[in-house]
Design a protein around this motif. Sequence first.
Motif, short mmCIF file in Angstrom:
data_model
loop_
_atom_site.label_atom_id
_atom_site.label_comp_id
_atom_site.label_asym_id
_atom_site.label_seq_id
_atom_site.Cartn_x
_atom_site.Cartn_y
_atom_site.Cartn_z
N SER A 135 0.82 -1.35 -0.19
CA SER A 135 0.02 -0.39 0.30
C SER A 135 0.34 1.31 0.36
N LYS A 136 2.38 0.62 -0.07
CA LYS A 136 3.16 2.54 0.47
C LYS A 136 4.13 1.55 -0.74
N ASP A 137 5.54 2.57 -0.66
CA ASP A 137 6.43 1.60 -0.97
C ASP A 137 7.34 0.91 -0.47
N THR A 138 7.73 -0.56 -0.97
CA THR A 138 8.29 -1.17 -0.10
C THR A 138 9.40 -2.02 -0.40
N CYS A 139 9.88 -2.53 0.47
CA CYS A 139 11.37 -3.68 0.14
C CYS A 139 11.19 -4.55 1.07
N ILE A 140 11.18 -5.60 0.24
CA ILE A 140 11.57 -7.24 1.09
C ILE A 140 12.69 -7.45 0.51
N HIS A 141 13.36 -8.98 1.41
CA HIS A 141 14.56 -9.79 1.16
C HIS A 141 14.27 -11.32 0.85
N VAL A 142 14.28 -11.97 0.08
CA VAL A 142 13.56 -13.25 -0.68
C VAL A 142 15.02 -14.31 -0.60
N LYS A 143 14.98 -15.08 -0.04
CA LYS A 143 16.31 -15.58 0.17
C LYS A 143 16.06 -17.03 -0.78
N MET A 144 17.28 -16.96 -1.12
CA MET A 144 17.25 -18.10 -1.86
C MET A 144 17.46 -19.42 -2.08
N ILE A 145 17.28 -20.32 -2.29
CA ILE A 145 17.06 -22.29 -1.57
C ILE A 145 17.38 -22.71 -2.39
N TYR A 146 18.86 -23.06 -1.90
CA TYR A 146 19.46 -24.37 -3.21
C TYR A 146 19.27 -25.69 -3.32
N MET A 147 18.41 -26.26 -3.42
CA MET A 147 17.94 -28.21 -3.70
C MET A 147 18.97 -28.62 -3.97
N LYS A 148 19.98 -28.77 -5.08
CA LYS A 148 20.77 -29.09 -5.47
C LYS A 148 22.24 -28.45 -5.58
#
Length: 148
Positions: A135-148
Motif C-alpha cells: 500500500s506504499k513503497d516497500t522493500c523485501i528480501h527473498v532468501k535463495m534456496i538451492y536444492m542441488k
Amino acid sequence: MISAYFILTLFLTSLLESFVPVVADSSLKVEVSNLRNDKGDVIFLLYKEGASFPDKELRNSFKKETGVIKNDSAIAFFSNIPPGVYAVTVVHDENDDQILNRGLLLPKEGIGFSNYQSIGLTNRPQFSKASFRISKDTCIHVKMIYMK
C-alpha cells in the motif's frame, strides 16, 4: 439559464472530490543475496492475489524483471503497483534460458519465495503464506534456496 440547484450540485460534488483520498500506485524493491555464483541472471516475478502461484512455467506473473548479479546479490525494482496483496518468486537462472531447470523432482537452479526460508515436501510454496500487502513503497528480501 443554469439553475441554482445545478450550480449547488456542481459545487458540492467538486468540494467532496477534493476530500476523497487518492490512492497512489507504489513501488517494490526485491533483494536477494548469498547467490552461489555470479553465473546468469536472476528472474524476479511479482504475482497478484488469485494468480496461479507458484508458476512452474514462470508465465503467470503480474510483472517480471531480470536482475544482474553483482557480488553474489541482485536487486529488482517494480513500479506502478496498485495497492493489493502480492507474492514474489525469484529464480537464479544460472544458464540464462529463462526457465527453472529441474532434475527428476527438484530444481537444479536456485529458487526463492517471499516469506519462505526453506521449502520441502511439508513446506510447499502457497500464495497465502508467501503473500504480503503493498500500500506504499516497500522493500523485501527473498532468501535463495538451492536444492542441488
